[in-house]
Structures are given as C-alpha cells and as structure tokens.
Motif scaffolding. Structure first.
Motif, PDB file in Angstrom:
ATOM      1  N   TYR A   1       0.845  -1.180   0.000  1.00  0.00           N
ATOM      2  CA  TYR A   1       0.000   0.000   0.000  1.00  0.00           C
ATOM      3  C   TYR A   1       0.886   1.237   0.000  1.00  0.00           C
ATOM      4  O   TYR A   1       2.084   1.173   0.288  1.00  0.00           O
ATOM      5  N   GLY A   2       0.285   2.358  -0.293  1.00  0.00           N
ATOM      6  CA  GLY A   2       0.998   3.611  -0.151  1.00  0.00           C
ATOM      7  C   GLY A   2       1.753   4.035  -1.389  1.00  0.00           C
ATOM      8  O   GLY A   2       1.832   3.320  -2.394  1.00  0.00           O
ATOM      9  N   TRP A   3       2.312   5.213  -1.317  1.00  0.00           N
ATOM     10  CA  TRP A   3       3.033   5.808  -2.429  1.00  0.00           C
ATOM     11  C   TRP A   3       4.497   5.946  -2.048  1.00  0.00           C
ATOM     12  O   TRP A   3       5.181   4.971  -1.867  1.00  0.00           O
ATOM     13  N   GLY A   4       4.979   7.160  -1.898  1.00  0.00           N
ATOM     14  CA  GLY A   4       6.371   7.326  -1.522  1.00  0.00           C
ATOM     15  C   GLY A   4       6.534   7.552  -0.037  1.00  0.00           C
ATOM     16  O   GLY A   4       5.643   8.072   0.631  1.00  0.00           O
ATOM     17  N   VAL A   5       7.675   7.154   0.493  1.00  0.00           N
ATOM     18  CA  VAL A   5       8.023   7.420   1.885  1.00  0.00           C
ATOM     19  C   VAL A   5       9.212   8.378   1.902  1.00  0.00           C
ATOM     20  O   VAL A   5       9.997   8.435   0.951  1.00  0.00           O
ATOM     21  N   THR A   6       9.337   9.141   2.977  1.00  0.00           N
ATOM     22  CA  THR A   6      10.400  10.137   3.065  1.00  0.00           C
ATOM     23  C   THR A   6      11.519   9.682   3.987  1.00  0.00           C
ATOM     24  O   THR A   6      11.317   8.871   4.893  1.00  0.00           O
TER      25      THR A   6
ATOM     26  N   TRP B   1      -3.929   9.414   2.069  1.00  0.00           N
ATOM     27  CA  TRP B   1      -2.619   9.268   1.444  1.00  0.00           C
ATOM     28  C   TRP B   1      -2.842   8.950  -0.031  1.00  0.00           C
ATOM     29  O   TRP B   1      -3.358   7.879  -0.372  1.00  0.00           O
ATOM     30  N   LEU B   2      -2.455   9.898  -0.916  1.00  0.00           N
ATOM     31  CA  LEU B   2      -2.709   9.787  -2.348  1.00  0.00           C
ATOM     32  C   LEU B   2      -1.414   9.924  -3.136  1.00  0.00           C
ATOM     33  O   LEU B   2      -0.361  10.250  -2.602  1.00  0.00           O
ATOM     34  N   GLY B   3      -1.529   9.702  -4.437  1.00  0.00           N
ATOM     35  CA  GLY B   3      -0.437   9.947  -5.355  1.00  0.00           C
ATOM     36  C   GLY B   3      -0.884  10.925  -6.427  1.00  0.00           C
ATOM     37  O   GLY B   3      -2.081  11.215  -6.573  1.00  0.00           O
ATOM     38  N   THR B   4       0.064  11.436  -7.202  1.00  0.00           N
ATOM     39  CA  THR B   4      -0.248  12.300  -8.331  1.00  0.00           C
ATOM     40  C   THR B   4       0.848  12.179  -9.382  1.00  0.00           C
ATOM     41  O   THR B   4       2.006  11.881  -9.049  1.00  0.00           O
ATOM     42  N   THR B   5       0.489  12.429 -10.626  1.00  0.00           N
ATOM     43  CA  THR B   5       1.476  12.443 -11.709  1.00  0.00           C
ATOM     44  C   THR B   5       2.197  13.777 -11.788  1.00  0.00           C
ATOM     45  O   THR B   5       3.121  13.922 -12.594  1.00  0.00           O
TER      46      THR B   5
ATOM     47  N   SER C   1       9.699   9.714  -7.413  1.00  0.00           N
ATOM     48  CA  SER C   1      10.248   9.125  -8.634  1.00  0.00           C
ATOM     49  C   SER C   1      10.240  10.211  -9.695  1.00  0.00           C
ATOM     50  O   SER C   1       9.846  11.350  -9.444  1.00  0.00           O
ATOM     51  N   ARG C   2      10.645   9.857 -10.893  1.00  0.00           N
ATOM     52  CA  ARG C   2      10.632  10.813 -12.001  1.00  0.00           C
ATOM     53  C   ARG C   2       9.239  11.000 -12.578  1.00  0.00           C
ATOM     54  O   ARG C   2       9.020  11.879 -13.407  1.00  0.00           O
ATOM     55  N   GLU C   3       8.297  10.186 -12.145  1.00  0.00           N
ATOM     56  CA  GLU C   3       6.944  10.241 -12.718  1.00  0.00           C
ATOM     57  C   GLU C   3       5.857  10.602 -11.719  1.00  0.00           C
ATOM     58  O   GLU C   3       4.776  11.014 -12.115  1.00  0.00           O
ATOM     59  N   GLN C   4       6.106  10.475 -10.409  1.00  0.00           N
ATOM     60  CA  GLN C   4       5.019  10.626  -9.451  1.00  0.00           C
ATOM     61  C   GLN C   4       5.473  11.290  -8.149  1.00  0.00           C
ATOM     62  O   GLN C   4       6.669  11.295  -7.822  1.00  0.00           O
ATOM     63  N   SER C   5       4.485  11.805  -7.436  1.00  0.00           N
ATOM     64  CA  SER C   5       4.709  12.388  -6.113  1.00  0.00           C
ATOM     65  C   SER C   5       3.666  11.841  -5.149  1.00  0.00           C
ATOM     66  O   SER C   5       2.576  11.431  -5.548  1.00  0.00           O
ATOM     67  N   THR C   6       4.021  11.848  -3.882  1.00  0.00           N
ATOM     68  CA  THR C   6       3.059  11.568  -2.818  1.00  0.00           C
ATOM     69  C   THR C   6       2.281  12.847  -2.524  1.00  0.00           C
ATOM     70  O   THR C   6       2.826  13.951  -2.573  1.00  0.00           O
ATOM     71  N   PHE C   7       0.990  12.684  -2.187  1.00  0.00           N
ATOM     72  CA  PHE C   7       0.138  13.847  -1.918  1.00  0.00           C
ATOM     73  C   PHE C   7      -0.783  13.476  -0.761  1.00  0.00           C
ATOM     74  O   PHE C   7      -1.747  12.741  -0.924  1.00  0.00           O
ATOM     75  N   ILE C   8      -0.456  13.960   0.439  1.00  0.00           N
ATOM     76  CA  ILE C   8      -1.241  13.674   1.637  1.00  0.00           C
ATOM     77  C   ILE C   8      -2.118  14.881   1.950  1.00  0.00           C
ATOM     78  O   ILE C   8      -1.621  16.013   1.994  1.00  0.00           O
ATOM     79  N   VAL C   9      -3.407  14.652   2.147  1.00  0.00           N
ATOM     80  CA  VAL C   9      -4.349  15.730   2.450  1.00  0.00           C
ATOM     81  C   VAL C   9      -4.883  15.540   3.863  1.00  0.00           C
ATOM     82  O   VAL C   9      -5.197  14.414   4.279  1.00  0.00           O
TER      83      VAL C   9
ATOM     84  N   GLY D   1      -5.894   7.464  -6.229  1.00  0.00           N
ATOM     85  CA  GLY D   1      -6.104   6.685  -5.022  1.00  0.00           C
ATOM     86  C   GLY D   1      -5.269   5.423  -5.082  1.00  0.00           C
ATOM     87  O   GLY D   1      -4.256   5.353  -5.783  1.00  0.00           O
ATOM     88  N   ARG D   2      -5.669   4.421  -4.384  1.00  0.00           N
ATOM     89  CA  ARG D   2      -4.944   3.149  -4.441  1.00  0.00           C
ATOM     90  C   ARG D   2      -5.217   2.438  -5.751  1.00  0.00           C
ATOM     91  O   ARG D   2      -6.165   2.754  -6.471  1.00  0.00           O
ATOM     92  N   THR D   3      -4.383   1.450  -6.049  1.00  0.00           N
ATOM     93  CA  THR D   3      -4.630   0.641  -7.232  1.00  0.00           C
ATOM     94  C   THR D   3      -5.858  -0.226  -7.019  1.00  0.00           C
ATOM     95  O   THR D   3      -6.343  -0.393  -5.898  1.00  0.00           O
ATOM     96  N   GLN D   4      -6.360  -0.788  -8.097  1.00  0.00           N
ATOM     97  CA  GLN D   4      -7.563  -1.613  -8.005  1.00  0.00           C
ATOM     98  C   GLN D   4      -7.386  -2.768  -7.030  1.00  0.00           C
ATOM     99  O   GLN D   4      -8.284  -3.111  -6.270  1.00  0.00           O
ATOM    100  N   ALA D   5      -6.173  -3.351  -7.033  1.00  0.00           N
ATOM    101  CA  ALA D   5      -5.921  -4.496  -6.147  1.00  0.00           C
ATOM    102  C   ALA D   5      -5.942  -4.093  -4.685  1.00  0.00           C
ATOM    103  O   ALA D   5      -6.304  -4.879  -3.808  1.00  0.00           O
ATOM    104  N   ASP D   6      -5.567  -2.841  -4.413  1.00  0.00           N
ATOM    105  CA  ASP D   6      -5.507  -2.393  -3.033  1.00  0.00           C
ATOM    106  C   ASP D   6      -6.846  -1.899  -2.507  1.00  0.00           C
ATOM    107  O   ASP D   6      -7.005  -1.686  -1.315  1.00  0.00           O
TER     108      ASP D   6
END
Length: 385
Positions: free
Chosen positions: A40-45, A165-169, A195-203, A242-247
C-alpha cells in the motif's frame, strides 16, 4: 540462530539483511501475509543523514535506494490567495516509492540467503515454535502483539484530524505545502516527489471541514475530484490517484500513535510500527523502523543471552527515538490547531511551520513566539568576537 521474522515490511527485511551480513549461518525466514509485490501507499520520506547511515550499515542496498530516490532541498508553501513562498536551502530530503524500497530490500535479502514466504500469515508463536527468536515486524495492527496486549502494555492515541494518502502524476521539485480555505474551514496538503513520474500527496483537515465538504460520505472518485479543485494551483492539471484496483479505494484515516510499555516477551520482540508509531508529518517512520532493525541486530550480537540482548535493544532504542516521538506529537498537535496560526503574516506562519516541533510554541502567543525567535537570532553567538 534460527529466526522467524513476521512481516515483510522495511523493518523486517532490513533486520534479516543485517543479521545475514553479521553471520551468514543465521537461519532466517520472513513471513509475509500478502502476495509478493503487493503493498500500500506511495512514496516514503527520509533525510540525508539516513542515507549516510545506510551506506555505513549496508552499502549493498543503500546504493540502490539512493539511485531510486527523488530529492529536494527547498520548500514551497502555498497560502490560499495570499502568497506562494519558496524556502531555499532547507534540510535535504528524499522520497522513494514504498514498492520500490521493498523490492530493493527483498532482492538483497534473498541474495544473502534469507527465505521469504508470501501469503503466509503467522497468528501465533506456536506456528514458528522452533525459532530461537520471533520478530514481530507486522505493523501497527500486529497480530502477535495484540495476542499479548496486556503484557506489552499497548496504548493507542487516535489523532483528531482525518487524512488521506494519495499519489499524483505532478512531479514536485520541492517539499510542498498548500493551505486552502473553504467555507467549512482550512484543508491542506503535504506533497513530495518519489520518482521521475510521481509524487506523494497527503491531504489533511479538521473533522468539521471534512464533514462540511462531504468527504465523510463521498466515494473515492468524488473525493478526488473535489480535492483536485481545491489544490488546482499545486497540481496544475494533473490528477490525484487513489490506491490501485488491487488495493481497494483510498481511505480517510485518523493517525494512531502507538506505544508499548515493553517491547519483548520471552523470545518474541517488537520491531518498527509494531513497537511504536510517529506522526507522518515529521517523515521519520521509515528511518525509525530501519534504525530499530540495526539496533536489534547489534544487541543480539553484543550480548551473551537472548534476554539480555532484548533488554538492551529496548533500553537503547527507546532512548534513541524519544526526541522523534516528542517532535511528532508536537507536530501533529500544531496541525490540529491550524486556526491558531493561519492568520499570521506569511513570513511568520512559515517560520512557525518550520518550528512546529518546539516545546514552547503551544504555550506562548504565536506572534510573541515569533518575535522572541527573531530577537534571539539577532543576538551574537556565544564565543563570537
């Protein structure tokens, strides 16, 4: 030593890697209840000092972690219709995808001879009774810990504010804060690249704002659409994910700060989030989990018997994380009291955002705290001529 490590997260994997590096003869199995590659989740710091520490402890994985990370050394703070401020030369930080981090640690562990068993849930010590040591690295909801909650003295404090906890392009170039005012109160985000393609976005927002905006009973698609509008200035047309379909769908949560009176029982020992949690707003969770792993390995090889080793691990690690726990508690409380600070001039607000870990800040009027800080900064340093 035969070790059963329950939970295939960063803490358990890193512990198994370090144990094998110290002595390849250790017989270590990591049991993970989820399928391989699912997380689960996106990026960690993490921060620059952790990367240096990882290179010292285990260069085999540290290099890959560093190459897979996105970094920043500045902040950008968006204050709704008032200002956008860039703070240059802030602390150097990094983000790495959680899935990528687990992949690196898994590959390294397997290369050293650690066995990994996926889709294998361990619910009691009797299932791994032949192990000399059972490491519960199975997270905040640890099943092994909960079986003996009375012994461990587990306590959980639930945070007031809901968060998601979300992601964004949208690839952010700095650690980004955005505070947006709505008719129901303030809502804010923390964003950072991983990553070079995505960021974490926590609201995050107050419960009153959450309910007033209808986020408490809207589905994921409607929630994301609304949040995209509220943070359009930051996202610049990019979607929230949001999360992937599997999550399953992304969920609004209340952070749970978990503590335990003791961290071990006989040959069962707690590691990472199973032992303690720290609010996400200080970005220390992964670093503390990896530090736990290293401390436990050191104690196991420094002491002559298991009880002494686990006692040493608990004592030394409790002391090491105490300041981070205090900083996390004060940081979460600062965000729970946003109305106290949000009306300050932008420069003052951003200064107090940076100093939200202060012990004194909650007890002084914000403007007075700011003026005292400015006055102290103008004083000559001790010993300066």
């Amino acid at each position: 030593m035969k070790v059963a490590c329950v939970g295939g997260g960063p803490a358990g994997l890193y512990f198994s890697i370090l144990m094998k590096r110290v002595d390849p003869a250790h017989d270590i199995t990591v049991y993970e209840r989820n399928p391989a590659g699912s997380t689960y989740g996106w990026g960690v710091t993490y921060w620059d000092e952790l990367l240096d520490y990882l290179h010292d402890m285990e260069p085999g994985s540290a290099g890959a972690i560093g190459k897979s990370s996105a970094g920043w050394d500045s902040w950008v703070v968006h204050l709704h219709n008032r200002a956008t401020v860039t703070v240059e030369h802030a602390d150097e930080g990094f983000g790495v995808g959680r899935r990528r981090l687990l992949g690196i640690l898994t590959e390294r562990a397997e290369s050293l001879g650690v066995r990994l068993e996926y889709e294998r849930e361990i619910t009691g010590e009797e299932e791994v009774a032949d192990a000399d040591l059972i490491v519960a690295g199975d997270g905040v909801n640890s099943v092994l810990r909960e079986r003996h909650a009375g012994h461990f003295g587990t306590e959980v404090a639930v945070g007031r504010n809901p968060y998601i906890w979300l992601g964004t392009t949208k690839v952010l170039y700095a650690f980004t804060f955005a505070f947006t005012e709505t008719e129901h109160g303030w809502i804010w985000c923390y964003g950072y690249p991983f990553s070079r393609e995505q960021s974490t976005f926590i609201v995050e927002c107050s419960p009153e704002t959450w309910r007033g905006l209808g986020l408490d009973d809207s589905n994921e698609a409607d929630s994301l659409a609304l949040l995209e509008k509220l943070f359009a200035e930051v996202l610049e047309g990019h979607p929230l994910i949001g999360r992937t379909q599997a999550d399953g769908d992304a969920q609004w949560l209340h952070f749970r700060t978990l503590t335990n009176r003791t961290w071990f029982r006989d040959k069962l020992v707690l590691l990472g989030d199973a032992a303690h949690t720290t609010h996400f707003s200080i970005g220390a969770g992964t670093a503390l989990a990896l530090g736990d792993a290293a401390s436990l390995v050191e104690a196991l090889h420094a002491e002559t018997n298991l009880a002494s080793a686990l006692t040493r691990y608990e004592r030394e690690r409790r002391s090491a994380i105490r300041s981070s726990q205090g900083a996390a508690r004060r940081s979460s409380q600062w965000y729970e009291n946003i109305p106290r600070y949000i009306g300050l001039p932008p420069a003052q607000f951003i200064t107090l955002l940076n100093q939200r870990h202060s012990v004194l800040l909650p007890h002084l009027p914000p403007r007075l705290f700011y003026r005292l800080g400015q006055a102290a900064a103008r004083l000559p340093r001790l010993g300066r001529r």
